[in-house]
Design a protein around this motif. Structure first.
Motif, mmCIF file in Angstrom:
data_model
loop_
_atom_site.group_PDB
_atom_site.id
_atom_site.type_symbol
_atom_site.label_atom_id
_atom_site.label_comp_id
_atom_site.label_asym_id
_atom_site.label_seq_id
_atom_site.Cartn_x
_atom_site.Cartn_y
_atom_site.Cartn_z
ATOM 1 N N ALA A 158 91.393 -0.409 -89.046
ATOM 2 C CA ALA A 158 90.941 -1.322 -90.098
ATOM 3 C C ALA A 158 91.634 -1.009 -91.426
ATOM 4 O O ALA A 158 92.049 -1.928 -92.151
ATOM 5 N N ALA A 159 91.770 0.286 -91.746
ATOM 6 C CA ALA A 159 92.440 0.662 -93.002
ATOM 7 C C ALA A 159 93.901 0.230 -92.985
ATOM 8 O O ALA A 159 94.438 -0.250 -94.000
ATOM 9 N N THR A 160 94.559 0.396 -91.847
ATOM 10 C CA THR A 160 95.960 -0.025 -91.748
ATOM 11 C C THR A 160 96.080 -1.534 -91.884
ATOM 12 O O THR A 160 96.998 -2.038 -92.543
ATOM 13 N N ALA A 161 95.158 -2.268 -91.267
ATOM 14 C CA ALA A 161 95.178 -3.733 -91.391
ATOM 15 C C ALA A 161 94.986 -4.157 -92.847
ATOM 16 O O ALA A 161 95.636 -5.101 -93.318
ATOM 17 N N ARG A 162 94.085 -3.454 -93.553
ATOM 18 C CA ARG A 162 93.894 -3.783 -94.980
ATOM 19 C C ARG A 162 95.151 -3.459 -95.789
ATOM 20 O O ARG A 162 95.495 -4.203 -96.723
ATOM 21 N N ARG A 163 95.834 -2.356 -95.470
ATOM 22 C CA ARG A 163 97.087 -2.034 -96.177
ATOM 23 C C ARG A 163 98.136 -3.114 -95.929
ATOM 24 O O ARG A 163 98.876 -3.508 -96.841
ATOM 25 N N ILE A 164 98.205 -3.594 -94.696
ATOM 26 C CA ILE A 164 99.158 -4.661 -94.385
ATOM 27 C C ILE A 164 98.803 -5.925 -95.156
ATOM 28 O O ILE A 164 99.678 -6.594 -95.718
ATOM 29 N N ALA A 171 103.158 -0.133 -93.117
ATOM 30 C CA ALA A 171 102.010 0.597 -92.576
ATOM 31 C C ALA A 171 101.915 0.362 -91.068
ATOM 32 O O ALA A 171 102.032 -0.762 -90.595
ATOM 33 N N ARG A 172 101.697 1.448 -90.341
ATOM 34 C CA ARG A 172 101.560 1.372 -88.887
ATOM 35 C C ARG A 172 100.465 2.334 -88.422
ATOM 36 O O ARG A 172 100.231 3.374 -89.040
ATOM 37 N N ILE A 173 99.828 1.991 -87.332
ATOM 38 C CA ILE A 173 98.811 2.861 -86.741
ATOM 39 C C ILE A 173 99.469 3.883 -85.820
ATOM 40 O O ILE A 173 99.049 5.039 -85.758
ATOM 41 N N SER A 174 100.488 3.446 -85.076
ATOM 42 C CA SER A 174 101.225 4.302 -84.142
ATOM 43 C C SER A 174 100.275 4.997 -83.166
ATOM 44 O O SER A 174 100.160 6.232 -83.155
ATOM 45 N N PRO A 175 99.567 4.237 -82.349
ATOM 46 C CA PRO A 175 98.608 4.864 -81.427
ATOM 47 C C PRO A 175 99.329 5.574 -80.283
ATOM 48 O O PRO A 175 100.436 5.201 -79.889
ATOM 49 N N ALA A 184 93.448 1.520 -78.184
ATOM 50 C CA ALA A 184 94.899 1.672 -78.264
ATOM 51 C C ALA A 184 95.587 0.309 -78.151
ATOM 52 O O ALA A 184 96.595 0.052 -78.829
ATOM 53 N N GLU A 185 95.047 -0.585 -77.327
ATOM 54 C CA GLU A 185 95.622 -1.925 -77.211
ATOM 55 C C GLU A 185 95.477 -2.694 -78.523
ATOM 56 O O GLU A 185 96.403 -3.389 -78.953
ATOM 57 N N ILE A 186 94.291 -2.578 -79.148
ATOM 58 C CA ILE A 186 94.100 -3.251 -80.440
ATOM 59 C C ILE A 186 95.058 -2.684 -81.482
ATOM 60 O O ILE A 186 95.693 -3.428 -82.250
ATOM 61 N N SER A 187 95.195 -1.348 -81.529
ATOM 62 C CA SER A 187 96.089 -0.721 -82.497
ATOM 63 C C SER A 187 97.536 -1.157 -82.266
ATOM 64 O O SER A 187 98.270 -1.463 -83.217
ATOM 65 N N GLY A 188 97.952 -1.197 -80.992
ATOM 66 C CA GLY A 188 99.299 -1.648 -80.703
ATOM 67 C C GLY A 188 99.514 -3.100 -81.099
ATOM 68 O O GLY A 188 100.593 -3.468 -81.588
ATOM 69 N N ALA A 189 98.492 -3.931 -80.902
ATOM 70 C CA ALA A 189 98.602 -5.331 -81.301
ATOM 71 C C ALA A 189 98.734 -5.475 -82.813
ATOM 72 O O ALA A 189 99.501 -6.308 -83.306
ATOM 73 N N VAL A 190 97.987 -4.649 -83.568
ATOM 74 C CA VAL A 190 98.098 -4.692 -85.035
ATOM 75 C C VAL A 190 99.500 -4.269 -85.469
ATOM 76 O O VAL A 190 100.107 -4.890 -86.357
ATOM 77 N N ASP A 191 100.039 -3.215 -84.841
ATOM 78 C CA ASP A 191 101.398 -2.782 -85.183
ATOM 79 C C ASP A 191 102.419 -3.869 -84.854
ATOM 80 O O ASP A 191 103.356 -4.121 -85.637
#
Length: 434
Positions: A158-164, A171-175, A184-191
């Motif tokens: 969520a913090a990474t999405a707000r930074r984006i 900004a990346r989550i890099s799961p 991990a799938e959600i994090s990869g989708a955000v990246d």
């Protein structure tokens, strides 16, 4: 309630429910087994006593009793009907299993004491409860750790999405790769979304910069040709339109440099008053300059005033854009005010104020807001915000309570300079050998 505590509550409830279910099942199974064993024993004893009674006419030593006073009423009524049966009952002497049958008009009964069996079942229930509590005490911390880990990963996403969303497209989550892991799938989708968005914005920025650069050469030819036109109304109109087009191209190039991060500030202490005077004069528009320490005389305050740590050229550009925007989209009088702290500059008009969309999302290029604020391409405020970021200042937009748009520029503080005593001492010069 946060997701973490919901998971903890669910784990606690599930553990307690499982322990209670197991306890109930074990309790009933143990009780049924004890009752079945007692019932079989009572029936066997009753059958032997009945055989002995038939042979001898007595029950001495058989373990049975004739017309026992403590016989349960239901069993007594059953025997009165000529049947035999068993019944568990708790009387003054404690819990017991009874078996009875008719014998020559009397009731032949056997009582099997179950006090010890019931105490064992009670002890088993207590142990089950203790085991459930111990299991909960062990499982609950594990559930808390698991929930905390999941919550931490979701908060990071969520913090990474707000930074984006705020503009930090790097900004990346890099799961870590985890098969069948939904987070991990959600994090990869955000990246992936951030990378695609960044690539698209970079393509748009490159396109804007390329178009602006390609327009400069023919535009210079237009400027030269316009200057060669004979004087007249048509020539004046052509020169004005060429000047507008030239300004637009220069603004596009400036935005391209800001987007690319190619702008660097040349910060130094400088007097604020002359910079603001120069910015207002460069616009050719009227604006009243007031400082927090000067009396309001109705005339521009050209005193040097306080010094600020900034890039004077970029500060001039910011204030000039704000003044031009105030005249173009607002109404006079336009006021430029320096606060008492000497680092805060506000530019205010007396028009309809900034539109709600601008106040919520900030300036957006090629969007002018509401019709009442006039037409434009929305680049002036965008450039002002970008230049403010370059010099480390913040630019905020709002509306005055009594009407009018207010832009507030807060300049950074001057960094502390080291004292001479804090500088390292130079070593003593050594002898010079010829």
């Amino acid at each position: 309630m946060t997701l973490r505590w919901r998971i903890v509550a669910l784990v606690a409830a599930a553990t307690c429910a499982a322990a209670a279910a197991v306890g109930v099942l074990v309790h009933h199974a143990s009780r049924d087994r004890e009752l079945s064993q007692a019932r079989d024993g009572a029936r066997t004893t009753l059958e032997r006593a009945a055989l002995g009674y038939a042979r001898t006419g007595g029950v001495q030593g058989s373990g049975a009793v004739l017309d026992a006073p403590g016989l349960p009423g239901g069993l007594r009524r059953l025997v009165a009907k000529g049947h035999q049966g068993t019944e568990f009952a708790t009387g003054p002497d404690g819990p017991a299993m009874w078996a009875a049958r008719p014998a020559d008009g009397q009731v032949l009964s056997v009582r099997v004491d179950m006090s010890t069996a019931m105490r064992n079942i009670s002890a088993l229930d207590t142990n089950i409860i203790l085991a459930g509590l111990m299991t909960t005490a062990v499982v609950l911390p594990l559930g808390v750790l698991t929930a905390e880990r999941m919550s931490r990963r979701l908060r990071l996403a969520a913090a990474t999405a707000r930074r984006i969303a705020a503009g930090d497209l790097d900004a990346r989550i890099s799961p870590a790769a985890r098969p069948h892991d939904e987070i991990a799938e959600i994090s990869g989708a955000v990246d992936s979304m951030a990378a695609a968005l960044q690539e698209r914005l970079l393509d748009e920025q490159r396109f804007t910069a390329d178009v602006a650069h390609e327009l400069r050469t023919p535009l210079m030819g237009l400027v030269t040709a316009a200057e060669l036109l004979p004087p007249g109304e048509a020539a004046g109109y052509v020169r004005d339109r060429v000047r507008v087009l030239s300004t637009l191209v220069e603004e596009l190039l400036e935005i391209s440099r800001l987007d690319a991060g190619a702008e660097e500030a040349d910060l130094s202490p400088c007097p604020l008053g002359p910079v603001l005077d120069e910015a207002i004069a460069g616009t050719g528009l009227s604006a009243r300059l007031r400082t927090g320490t000067a009396e309001d005389t109705g005339q521009p305050d050209s005193a040097d005033g306080p010094k600020v740590w900034t890039d004077p050229r970029r500060l001039t550009r910011i204030v000039a854009n704000l003044v031009v925007n105030a005249h173009r989209h607002g109404r006079e009088p336009v006021e430029v005010t320096v606060a008492a702290d000497g680092r805060t500059v506000t530019v205010r008009d007396h028009g309809t104020g900034y539109p709600d969309d601008l106040l919520e999302k900030g300036p957006q290029r090629f969007r002018t807001g509401v019709r009442e604020r006039g037409r434009g391409h929305g680049l002036g405020l965008t450039i002002a915000v970008g230049q403010a970021q370059v010099i480390g200042a913040t630019l905020e937009f709002g509306n005055a309570p009594d009407g009018g748009a207010v832009a507030t520029l807060r300049l950074p503080e001057e960094p502390e300079r080291p004292e001479l005593s804090d500088l390292p001492e130079l070593p003593e010069p050594g002898p010079i050998h010829g």
